[in-house]
Design an enzyme around this catalytic site. Structure first.
Site, short mmCIF file in Angstrom:
data_model
loop_
_atom_site.label_atom_id
_atom_site.label_comp_id
_atom_site.label_asym_id
_atom_site.label_seq_id
_atom_site.Cartn_x
_atom_site.Cartn_y
_atom_site.Cartn_z
N LYS A 17 0.83 -1.22 0.00
CA LYS A 17 0.00 0.00 0.00
C LYS A 17 0.85 1.26 0.00
CE LYS A 17 1.06 1.00 4.42
NZ LYS A 17 1.84 2.17 4.84
N ASP A 145 -1.84 -1.85 10.13
CA ASP A 145 -2.05 -1.84 8.67
C ASP A 145 -2.61 -3.17 8.15
OD1 ASP A 145 -0.96 0.67 8.55
OD2 ASP A 145 1.01 0.00 7.83
O1 C5P Z 1 0.85 -1.82 14.17
P1 C5P Z 1 2.19 -1.78 13.51
O2 C5P Z 1 2.99 -3.03 13.73
O3 C5P Z 1 2.10 -1.38 12.09
O4 C5P Z 1 2.95 -0.60 14.24
C1 C5P Z 1 4.35 -0.57 14.40
C2 C5P Z 1 4.71 0.58 15.32
O5 C5P Z 1 4.45 1.82 14.66
C3 C5P Z 1 3.93 0.66 16.62
O6 C5P Z 1 4.51 -0.15 17.62
C4 C5P Z 1 4.06 2.14 16.95
O7 C5P Z 1 5.34 2.42 17.50
C5 C5P Z 1 4.01 2.79 15.58
N1 C5P Z 1 2.63 3.20 15.24
C6 C5P Z 1 2.10 4.30 15.89
N2 C5P Z 1 0.81 4.68 15.60
C7 C5P Z 1 0.08 4.03 14.67
C8 C5P Z 1 0.63 2.92 13.98
C9 C5P Z 1 1.92 2.53 14.30
O8 C5P Z 1 2.75 4.92 16.72
N3 C5P Z 1 -1.17 4.42 14.42
#
Ligand code: C5P
Length: 310
Positions: A17, A145
């Site tokens: 994406k 995501d």
């Molecule tokens: O959920 P995902 O594994 O994609 O997120 C990785 C990291 O990115 C999270 O641990 C966080 O530090 C950061 N993040 C965030 N806010 C979001 C998505 C991700 O701070 N909405």
């Protein structure tokens, strides 16, 4: 619930994406930031093939550096398979094979696509037959995501990015992607954004007062006009990604010099997504960047989310 297996192996394909708009709000106590984003799934795919097995195992191909993708429980696809097994009381395991095309740690949701594909593949392989709503719920537990990689198309994401609403998007948008040799860690980029915002005046327009997707972004998607969308591409994480990899600013300028309408860092980067005025223009931009020694990819959106291929 029935566990009648429907096949010996299941092949699922899920897309990477681009965030055509990414507004980042305050950081919550759970460490996640409030988001208002628009995702577009593009024609760069992860393929996950699931075979019956007693245990859980994983192999990965398509990466230059084999050490860049963990094969244990740190891998989101592995976590997805185990989460589905525990949520459905499935007693067996799975052998997962992942063929990667989305850049690793590139800001294009490759790991999330693997997880979405693994959920769909194991659900079909094991015959666990979860509803789309239940799959979405498990996906959201795996990462912000992951639900979008299931969903695909073009969608507005709020909450942590996991609460999705489809966005009307007409026609096709052509993108040229410029990848980086070194990946960027998503948490590091979010932390950098917080640090930049804490330095008074470092980023004059941040944090946003209201966290909404601006109407012109949605209008541009509805119109199908890349020139309109080019005017409203925005990513709050871009400054933080550029801080970590200063060359990215030059990559965007090079893309625009090569004929792209606009360029943006994709998600937390470092992949740069250059929006072009159609397929031919994208090929021209790709050729020009190749001559300049880069290795760009031409993709288009929007494409479908995780799909069973066989
Ligand atoms: O959920 P995902 O594994 O994609 O997120 C990785 C990291 O990115 C999270 O641990 C966080 O530090 C950061 N993040 C965030 N806010 C979001 C998505 C991700 O701070 N909405």
């Amino acid at each position: 619930m029935s566990f009648a297996a429907i096949s010996d192996a299941v092949h699922v394909r899920a897309p990477g994406k681009i965030n055509v708009f990414l507004g980042v709000g305050a950081r919550h106590d759970d460490g996640y930031h409030a988001l208002a984003t628009v995702f577009q799934a593009v024609s760069l795919y992860e393929d996950v093939i699931a075979h019956h097995a007693d245990d859980f195992s994983l192999t990965v191909s398509g990466v230059d550096d084999p050490d860049s993708v963990p094969l244990d429980d740190r891998n989101l696809a592995m976590r997805a398979a185990k989460l589905l097994a525990s949520a459905t009381d499935y007693a067996g395991g799975v052998a997962l094979r992942i063929r990667k095309s989305v850049p690793v740690a590139g800001g294009m949701g490759g790991g999330s696509a693997d997880a979405a594909a693994a959920l769909v593949a194991c659900d079909a392989l094991w015959g666990t037959g979860l509803s789309p709503a239940r799959l979405h719920e498990l996906a959201a537990r795996l990462g912000a995501d992951v639900p979008f990689a299931l969903h695909g198309g073009t969608a507005v994401g709020t909450g942590r990015g996991d609460q999705l609403n489809p966005a009307l998007a007409r026609g096709r948008f052509d993108w040229v992607l410029v990848t980086s040799d070194a990946g960027l860690s998503t948490p590091v980029v979010y932390q950098r954004l917080d640090a930049l915002r804490a330095e008074e005046g470092a980023l004059a327009d941040d944090p946003p007062v209201s966290l909404d997707v601006p109407i012109p972004v949605l209008q541009a998607l509805r119109s199908g006009d890349p020139a309109l969308l080019a005017e409203s591409l925005h990513n709050d994480l871009q400054a933080a990604a550029v801080h970590e990899q200063p060359d990215l600013a030059q990559t965007i300028r090079d893309g625009i010099d090569a004929g792209a309408l606009a360029g943006i860092v994709s998600g937390s980067g470092p992949t740069v997504a250059l929006l072009c005025d159609g397929p031919e223009s994208a090929q021209d931009v790709q050729s020009a960047l190749r001559l300049a020694g880069r290795d760009p990819l031409h993709v288009h959106g929007a494409v479908a989310g995780a799909r069973i291929m066989s």
